[in-house]
Design an enzyme around this catalytic site. Structure first.
Site, PDB file in Angstrom:
ATOM      1  N   LYS A 150       0.867  -1.178   0.000  1.00 31.26           N
ATOM      2  CA  LYS A 150       0.000   0.000   0.000  1.00 31.26           C
ATOM      3  C   LYS A 150       0.903   1.227   0.000  1.00 31.26           C
ATOM      4  O   LYS A 150       1.714   1.420   0.902  1.00 31.26           O
ATOM      5  CB  LYS A 150      -0.903  -0.011   1.228  1.00 31.26           C
ATOM      6  N   ARG A 205     -10.847   9.768   2.062  1.00 28.03           N
ATOM      7  CA  ARG A 205     -10.684  10.470   3.348  1.00 28.03           C
ATOM      8  C   ARG A 205     -11.791  11.503   3.539  1.00 28.03           C
ATOM      9  O   ARG A 205     -12.205  11.765   4.671  1.00 28.03           O
ATOM     10  CB  ARG A 205      -9.296  11.114   3.423  1.00 28.03           C
ATOM     11  N   LYS A 263      -2.143  -1.584  -3.851  1.00 27.78           N
ATOM     12  CA  LYS A 263      -3.019  -0.418  -3.745  1.00 27.78           C
ATOM     13  C   LYS A 263      -2.191   0.853  -3.834  1.00 27.78           C
ATOM     14  O   LYS A 263      -1.204   0.959  -3.099  1.00 27.78           O
ATOM     15  CB  LYS A 263      -3.754  -0.481  -2.406  1.00 27.78           C
ATOM     16  N   TYR A 322     -14.942   1.177  -6.991  1.00 29.32           N
ATOM     17  CA  TYR A 322     -16.190   1.925  -6.843  1.00 29.32           C
ATOM     18  C   TYR A 322     -17.033   1.839  -8.116  1.00 29.32           C
ATOM     19  O   TYR A 322     -18.165   2.308  -8.136  1.00 29.32           O
ATOM     20  CB  TYR A 322     -15.878   3.390  -6.475  1.00 29.32           C
TER      21      TYR A 322
HETATM   22  C1  PBG Z   1      -7.104   3.753   5.575  1.00 35.43           C
HETATM   23  C2  PBG Z   1      -7.562   3.456   4.189  1.00 35.43           C
HETATM   24  C3  PBG Z   1      -7.460   4.344   3.126  1.00 35.43           C
HETATM   25  C4  PBG Z   1      -8.048   3.748   2.026  1.00 35.43           C
HETATM   26  C5  PBG Z   1      -8.506   2.488   2.439  1.00 35.43           C
HETATM   27  N1  PBG Z   1      -8.181   2.320   3.777  1.00 35.43           N
HETATM   28  C6  PBG Z   1      -6.926   5.731   3.098  1.00 35.43           C
HETATM   29  C7  PBG Z   1      -5.601   5.986   3.652  1.00 35.43           C
HETATM   30  O1  PBG Z   1      -4.750   5.122   3.782  1.00 35.43           O
HETATM   31  O2  PBG Z   1      -5.399   7.149   4.003  1.00 35.43           O
HETATM   32  C8  PBG Z   1      -8.175   4.390   0.690  1.00 35.43           C
HETATM   33  C9  PBG Z   1      -9.102   3.786  -0.280  1.00 35.43           C
HETATM   34  C10 PBG Z   1      -9.498   4.683  -1.396  1.00 35.43           C
HETATM   35  O3  PBG Z   1      -8.932   5.770  -1.616  1.00 35.43           O
HETATM   36  O4  PBG Z   1     -10.440   4.304  -2.098  1.00 35.43           O
HETATM   37  N2  PBG Z   1      -6.709   2.727   6.365  1.00 35.43           N
END
Ligand code: PBG
Length: 327
Positions: A194, A204, A252, A317
Protein backbone atom coordinates in the site's frame (compact mmCIF):
# COMPACT_ATOMS: atom_id res chain seq x y z
CA UNK A 1 1.81 -10.45 -46.57
CA UNK A 2 1.02 -13.84 -45.13
CA UNK A 3 0.55 -12.33 -41.66
CA UNK A 4 -2.43 -10.04 -41.28
CA UNK A 5 -3.30 -9.65 -37.58
CA UNK A 6 -6.32 -7.60 -38.59
CA UNK A 7 -8.04 -10.81 -39.80
CA UNK A 8 -8.58 -11.70 -36.13
CA UNK A 9 -10.19 -8.34 -35.49
CA UNK A 10 -12.61 -8.28 -38.37
CA UNK A 11 -15.85 -8.98 -36.52
CA UNK A 12 -17.23 -8.64 -33.05
CA UNK A 13 -17.72 -12.39 -32.94
CA UNK A 14 -14.10 -13.18 -33.79
CA UNK A 15 -12.85 -10.52 -31.42
CA UNK A 16 -14.84 -12.15 -28.66
CA UNK A 17 -13.42 -15.58 -29.54
CA UNK A 18 -9.84 -14.40 -29.12
CA UNK A 19 -10.39 -12.07 -26.19
CA UNK A 20 -7.76 -12.95 -23.55
CA UNK A 21 -9.08 -11.15 -20.53
CA UNK A 22 -12.59 -10.81 -19.19
CA UNK A 23 -13.86 -9.06 -16.11
CA UNK A 24 -16.87 -10.72 -14.51
CA UNK A 25 -19.00 -10.26 -11.40
CA UNK A 26 -16.85 -12.88 -9.67
CA UNK A 27 -13.77 -10.66 -9.90
CA UNK A 28 -15.30 -7.66 -8.21
CA UNK A 29 -15.48 -6.34 -4.67
CA UNK A 30 -17.68 -3.28 -4.12
CA UNK A 31 -16.55 -0.84 -1.41
CA UNK A 32 -19.33 0.90 0.53
CA UNK A 33 -19.26 3.68 3.11
CA UNK A 34 -21.34 3.32 6.26
CA UNK A 35 -22.60 6.12 8.47
CA UNK A 36 -24.47 6.14 11.77
CA UNK A 37 -28.22 6.83 11.84
CA UNK A 38 -31.22 5.80 9.80
CA UNK A 39 -32.50 6.59 6.34
CA UNK A 40 -29.30 8.32 5.25
CA UNK A 41 -27.90 8.36 1.73
CA UNK A 42 -25.34 11.18 1.43
CA UNK A 43 -23.42 11.63 -1.78
CA UNK A 44 -19.64 12.02 -1.46
CA UNK A 45 -18.95 15.21 -3.36
CA UNK A 46 -15.47 14.18 -4.48
CA UNK A 47 -16.70 10.74 -5.57
CA UNK A 48 -20.02 11.31 -7.39
CA UNK A 49 -22.29 8.29 -7.51
CA UNK A 50 -20.95 6.99 -4.20
CA UNK A 51 -22.67 7.52 -0.89
CA UNK A 52 -22.49 7.23 2.85
CA UNK A 53 -25.28 4.84 3.75
CA UNK A 54 -26.95 4.28 7.07
CA UNK A 55 -27.26 0.58 7.87
CA UNK A 56 -30.91 0.31 6.81
CA UNK A 57 -30.20 1.93 3.44
CA UNK A 58 -27.03 -0.09 2.95
CA UNK A 59 -29.00 -3.31 3.33
CA UNK A 60 -31.21 -2.19 0.43
CA UNK A 61 -28.19 -1.16 -1.63
CA UNK A 62 -26.53 -4.53 -1.08
CA UNK A 63 -29.74 -6.28 -2.10
CA UNK A 64 -29.77 -4.29 -5.34
CA UNK A 65 -26.12 -5.14 -6.01
CA UNK A 66 -26.74 -8.84 -5.38
CA UNK A 67 -29.48 -8.72 -8.02
CA UNK A 68 -26.88 -7.34 -10.44
CA UNK A 69 -24.56 -10.26 -9.67
CA UNK A 70 -22.16 -8.79 -7.11
CA UNK A 71 -21.48 -10.94 -4.08
CA UNK A 72 -18.49 -9.37 -2.30
CA UNK A 73 -18.54 -6.14 -0.36
CA UNK A 74 -16.03 -4.14 1.63
CA UNK A 75 -17.52 -1.80 4.22
CA UNK A 76 -15.81 1.28 5.68
CA UNK A 77 -17.32 3.21 8.61
CA UNK A 78 -17.48 6.96 9.14
CA UNK A 79 -17.04 7.49 12.85
CA UNK A 80 -18.40 10.60 14.54
CA UNK A 81 -15.97 12.79 16.48
CA UNK A 82 -17.50 11.92 19.83
CA UNK A 83 -16.35 8.31 19.39
CA UNK A 84 -12.78 9.18 18.42
CA UNK A 85 -9.86 9.00 20.84
CA UNK A 86 -6.06 8.55 20.75
CA UNK A 87 -6.25 4.77 20.71
CA UNK A 88 -9.33 4.08 18.61
CA UNK A 89 -11.02 2.18 21.42
CA UNK A 90 -14.45 2.52 19.78
CA UNK A 91 -13.21 0.11 17.10
CA UNK A 92 -13.83 -2.83 19.44
CA UNK A 93 -16.55 -1.30 21.63
CA UNK A 94 -19.64 -3.47 22.16
CA UNK A 95 -21.81 -0.57 21.00
CA UNK A 96 -19.85 0.04 17.80
CA UNK A 97 -22.46 0.61 15.08
CA UNK A 98 -20.14 -0.77 12.34
CA UNK A 99 -19.96 -4.12 14.11
CA UNK A 100 -23.72 -4.13 14.61
CA UNK A 101 -24.23 -3.33 10.94
CA UNK A 102 -21.98 -6.23 9.92
CA UNK A 103 -24.08 -8.59 12.02
CA UNK A 104 -27.24 -7.35 10.33
CA UNK A 105 -25.76 -7.56 6.86
CA UNK A 106 -24.55 -11.13 7.34
CA UNK A 107 -27.86 -12.12 8.92
CA UNK A 108 -29.80 -10.83 5.95
CA UNK A 109 -27.32 -11.96 3.28
CA UNK A 110 -25.43 -14.97 4.68
CA UNK A 111 -24.04 -15.97 1.28
CA UNK A 112 -22.14 -12.79 0.48
CA UNK A 113 -18.48 -12.21 1.32
CA UNK A 114 -18.20 -9.32 3.74
CA UNK A 115 -14.80 -7.71 4.11
CA UNK A 116 -13.79 -5.36 6.93
CA UNK A 117 -11.29 -2.56 7.32
CA UNK A 118 -8.72 -3.04 10.06
CA UNK A 119 -6.94 0.25 10.81
CA UNK A 120 -7.14 3.02 13.37
CA UNK A 121 -7.70 5.99 11.09
CA UNK A 122 -11.51 6.20 11.19
CA UNK A 123 -11.46 5.97 15.00
CA UNK A 124 -8.38 7.96 15.85
CA UNK A 125 -8.45 11.68 16.73
CA UNK A 126 -5.15 12.10 14.91
CA UNK A 127 -6.39 10.58 11.65
CA UNK A 128 -3.56 8.05 11.48
CA UNK A 129 -3.64 4.31 11.02
CA UNK A 130 -1.75 3.82 14.27
CA UNK A 131 -1.40 5.36 17.71
CA UNK A 132 0.42 8.70 17.56
CA UNK A 133 2.76 9.69 20.39
CA UNK A 134 5.19 12.61 20.31
CA UNK A 135 4.75 12.89 16.56
CA UNK A 136 5.56 9.21 15.93
CA UNK A 137 3.24 6.44 14.82
CA UNK A 138 3.78 3.59 17.29
CA UNK A 139 3.95 0.16 15.72
CA UNK A 140 3.81 -2.51 18.42
CA UNK A 141 1.34 -0.65 20.63
CA UNK A 142 -0.93 -0.32 17.58
CA UNK A 143 -0.83 -4.09 17.00
CA UNK A 144 -2.60 -4.63 20.32
CA UNK A 145 -5.51 -2.44 19.16
CA UNK A 146 -5.60 -4.05 15.72
CA UNK A 147 -5.80 -7.44 17.45
CA UNK A 148 -8.79 -6.37 19.53
CA UNK A 149 -10.46 -4.80 16.51
CA UNK A 150 -9.94 -8.01 14.54
CA UNK A 151 -11.51 -10.21 17.19
CA UNK A 152 -14.49 -7.86 17.41
CA UNK A 153 -14.90 -7.91 13.61
CA UNK A 154 -14.61 -11.69 13.46
CA UNK A 155 -17.23 -11.93 16.19
CA UNK A 156 -19.49 -9.56 14.21
CA UNK A 157 -19.45 -11.96 11.29
CA UNK A 158 -17.04 -10.50 8.71
CA UNK A 159 -15.75 -13.27 6.45
CA UNK A 160 -12.46 -11.59 5.58
CA UNK A 161 -10.54 -8.99 7.56
CA UNK A 162 -8.71 -6.28 5.63
CA UNK A 163 -5.78 -4.79 7.53
CA UNK A 164 -5.11 -1.55 5.65
CA UNK A 165 -2.81 -0.02 8.25
CA UNK A 166 0.69 -1.10 7.09
CA UNK A 167 2.07 -1.65 10.61
CA UNK A 168 4.93 -4.17 10.66
CA UNK A 169 4.02 -7.65 11.85
CA UNK A 170 0.27 -7.10 11.89
CA UNK A 171 -0.69 -10.05 9.71
CA UNK A 172 1.08 -12.54 11.97
CA UNK A 173 -0.23 -10.79 15.07
CA UNK A 174 -3.83 -10.78 13.84
CA UNK A 175 -3.60 -14.39 12.60
CA UNK A 176 -2.46 -15.52 16.03
CA UNK A 177 -5.15 -13.54 17.83
CA UNK A 178 -7.84 -14.95 15.54
CA UNK A 179 -6.63 -18.51 16.01
CA UNK A 180 -6.34 -18.09 19.79
CA UNK A 181 -9.97 -16.99 19.88
CA UNK A 182 -11.28 -19.85 17.74
CA UNK A 183 -11.56 -17.84 14.53
CA UNK A 184 -9.26 -19.98 12.42
CA UNK A 185 -11.78 -19.84 9.55
CA UNK A 186 -11.68 -16.05 9.28
CA UNK A 187 -9.48 -14.97 6.36
CA UNK A 188 -7.06 -12.09 6.07
CA UNK A 189 -6.77 -9.95 2.94
CA UNK A 190 -3.56 -8.06 3.56
CA UNK A 191 -2.99 -4.62 2.09
CA UNK A 192 0.47 -5.86 1.13
CA UNK A 193 1.93 -3.08 -0.99
CA UNK A 194 0.00 0.00 0.00
CA UNK A 195 1.63 3.17 -1.23
CA UNK A 196 1.60 6.64 0.34
CA UNK A 197 -0.51 7.88 -2.54
CA UNK A 198 -2.20 11.17 -3.40
CA UNK A 199 -5.15 9.20 -4.73
CA UNK A 200 -6.92 8.47 -1.42
CA UNK A 201 -8.42 11.97 -1.15
CA UNK A 202 -12.11 11.23 -1.83
CA UNK A 203 -11.98 8.25 0.55
CA UNK A 204 -10.68 10.47 3.35
CA UNK A 205 -13.47 12.96 2.54
CA UNK A 206 -16.01 10.15 2.77
CA UNK A 207 -14.84 9.06 6.20
CA UNK A 208 -13.50 12.38 7.48
CA UNK A 209 -10.34 10.39 8.26
CA UNK A 210 -7.47 12.52 6.92
CA UNK A 211 -4.50 13.16 9.23
CA UNK A 212 -5.40 16.22 11.32
CA UNK A 213 -3.68 19.53 10.69
CA UNK A 214 -1.38 19.87 13.68
CA UNK A 215 2.30 20.74 13.47
CA UNK A 216 3.14 18.11 16.08
CA UNK A 217 1.63 15.30 13.97
CA UNK A 218 2.86 14.06 10.59
CA UNK A 219 0.40 15.20 7.92
CA UNK A 220 1.22 12.30 5.63
CA UNK A 221 1.46 8.53 6.07
CA UNK A 222 4.97 8.11 4.66
CA UNK A 223 6.44 6.41 7.73
CA UNK A 224 4.18 3.40 7.22
CA UNK A 225 2.78 3.46 3.67
CA UNK A 226 5.29 2.75 0.89
CA UNK A 227 7.22 5.17 -1.29
CA UNK A 228 5.63 5.26 -4.79
CA UNK A 229 9.17 5.00 -6.19
CA UNK A 230 9.70 1.51 -4.82
CA UNK A 231 9.00 -1.85 -6.39
CA UNK A 232 11.44 -4.23 -4.69
CA UNK A 233 10.00 -3.16 -1.35
CA UNK A 234 6.73 -4.74 -2.47
CA UNK A 235 8.57 -8.07 -2.53
CA UNK A 236 9.72 -7.59 1.06
CA UNK A 237 6.12 -6.91 2.13
CA UNK A 238 4.71 -9.83 0.13
CA UNK A 239 7.27 -12.27 1.58
CA UNK A 240 6.31 -11.18 5.07
CA UNK A 241 2.58 -11.45 4.40
CA UNK A 242 2.90 -14.95 3.01
CA UNK A 243 5.06 -16.02 5.97
CA UNK A 244 2.66 -14.43 8.43
CA UNK A 245 -0.38 -16.20 6.98
CA UNK A 246 -2.20 -13.81 4.64
CA UNK A 247 -4.88 -15.47 2.49
CA UNK A 248 -4.96 -12.67 -0.08
CA UNK A 249 -2.29 -10.16 -1.07
CA UNK A 250 -3.16 -6.69 -2.31
CA UNK A 251 -1.61 -3.88 -4.31
CA UNK A 252 -3.02 -0.42 -3.74
CA UNK A 253 -3.60 1.86 -5.67
CA UNK A 254 -4.08 -0.07 -8.90
CA UNK A 255 -3.71 2.03 -12.05
CA UNK A 256 -0.45 3.79 -11.29
CA UNK A 257 0.92 0.51 -9.93
CA UNK A 258 0.10 -1.99 -12.69
CA UNK A 259 3.77 -2.97 -12.78
CA UNK A 260 3.63 -3.86 -9.09
CA UNK A 261 0.46 -5.91 -9.67
CA UNK A 262 2.29 -7.77 -12.43
CA UNK A 263 5.36 -8.32 -10.26
CA UNK A 264 3.41 -9.77 -7.34
CA UNK A 265 1.25 -11.93 -9.62
CA UNK A 266 4.34 -13.44 -11.28
CA UNK A 267 6.08 -14.21 -8.00
CA UNK A 268 3.40 -15.32 -5.54
CA UNK A 269 0.72 -17.98 -5.46
CA UNK A 270 -1.74 -16.23 -3.18
CA UNK A 271 -4.82 -14.68 -4.78
CA UNK A 272 -4.04 -11.07 -5.63
CA UNK A 273 -6.40 -8.16 -5.11
CA UNK A 274 -5.91 -4.70 -6.60
CA UNK A 275 -7.56 -1.68 -4.98
CA UNK A 276 -8.74 0.73 -7.66
CA UNK A 277 -8.84 3.62 -5.21
CA UNK A 278 -11.17 6.56 -4.82
CA UNK A 279 -8.97 9.18 -6.51
CA UNK A 280 -8.42 6.95 -9.53
CA UNK A 281 -12.18 6.55 -9.92
CA UNK A 282 -12.83 10.26 -9.26
CA UNK A 283 -10.48 11.34 -12.07
CA UNK A 284 -12.34 9.26 -14.59
CA UNK A 285 -15.77 10.34 -13.33
CA UNK A 286 -14.72 14.00 -13.57
CA UNK A 287 -13.45 13.65 -17.12
CA UNK A 288 -16.64 11.84 -18.14
CA UNK A 289 -18.84 14.48 -16.51
CA UNK A 290 -17.09 17.09 -18.64
CA UNK A 291 -17.73 15.05 -21.72
CA UNK A 292 -14.01 14.48 -22.27
CA UNK A 293 -14.28 10.69 -22.00
CA UNK A 294 -17.11 8.20 -22.51
CA UNK A 295 -17.82 6.50 -19.18
CA UNK A 296 -19.44 3.45 -20.73
CA UNK A 297 -16.25 2.65 -22.62
CA UNK A 298 -13.52 4.10 -20.40
CA UNK A 299 -14.81 2.51 -17.18
CA UNK A 300 -14.79 -1.14 -18.37
CA UNK A 301 -11.46 -0.57 -20.15
CA UNK A 302 -10.02 0.59 -16.84
CA UNK A 303 -11.17 -2.50 -14.94
CA UNK A 304 -9.94 -4.71 -17.77
CA UNK A 305 -6.46 -3.17 -17.56
CA UNK A 306 -6.23 -4.01 -13.88
CA UNK A 307 -7.25 -7.61 -14.55
CA UNK A 308 -4.86 -7.91 -17.49
CA UNK A 309 -1.98 -6.71 -15.32
CA UNK A 310 -2.59 -9.69 -13.06
CA UNK A 311 -5.21 -8.91 -10.45
CA UNK A 312 -7.49 -11.81 -9.57
CA UNK A 313 -9.80 -9.55 -7.61
CA UNK A 314 -10.59 -5.88 -8.25
CA UNK A 315 -11.89 -3.62 -5.51
CA UNK A 316 -13.57 -0.77 -7.34
CA UNK A 317 -16.19 1.93 -6.84
CA UNK A 318 -17.20 1.11 -10.43
CA UNK A 319 -18.26 -2.46 -9.58
CA UNK A 320 -21.97 -1.67 -9.49
CA UNK A 321 -21.97 0.42 -12.67
CA UNK A 322 -19.96 -2.29 -14.40
CA UNK A 323 -22.60 -4.88 -13.56
CA UNK A 324 -25.40 -2.47 -14.39
CA UNK A 325 -24.19 -2.04 -17.96
CA UNK A 326 -25.69 -4.22 -20.63
CA UNK A 327 -22.90 -6.40 -21.97
C1 PBG B 1 -7.10 3.75 5.57
C2 PBG B 1 -7.56 3.46 4.19
C3 PBG B 1 -7.46 4.34 3.13
C4 PBG B 1 -8.05 3.75 2.03
C5 PBG B 1 -8.51 2.49 2.44
N1 PBG B 1 -8.18 2.32 3.78
C6 PBG B 1 -6.93 5.73 3.10
C7 PBG B 1 -5.60 5.99 3.65
O1 PBG B 1 -4.75 5.12 3.78
O2 PBG B 1 -5.40 7.15 4.00
C8 PBG B 1 -8.18 4.39 0.69
C9 PBG B 1 -9.10 3.79 -0.28
C10 PBG B 1 -9.50 4.68 -1.40
O3 PBG B 1 -8.93 5.77 -1.62
O4 PBG B 1 -10.44 4.30 -2.10
N2 PBG B 1 -6.71 2.73 6.36
Amino acid sequence: MNQRPRRNRKSNSIRRLISETRVTNDDLIYPLFLTEGTNIKEEISSLPGNYRWSTDRMLKEIEECIKLGLHSFMVFPKISDQHKDKKGTYSYDDNNYYLKAAKQIKKEFPDITLISDVALDPYNVDGHDGIVENGRILNDETLEILGKMSIAQAEAGFDILGPSDMMDGRIGFIREELDDHGYEDISIMSYTAKYASAFYGPFRDALDSAPVLDPSIPNDKKTYQMDPANKREAIIEADLDVDEGADFLMVKPALNYLDVIHLIKENYDRPLAAYHVSGECAMLIAACQRGWLDYNIAMPETLLSIKRAGADVIISYFAKDFMGQAR
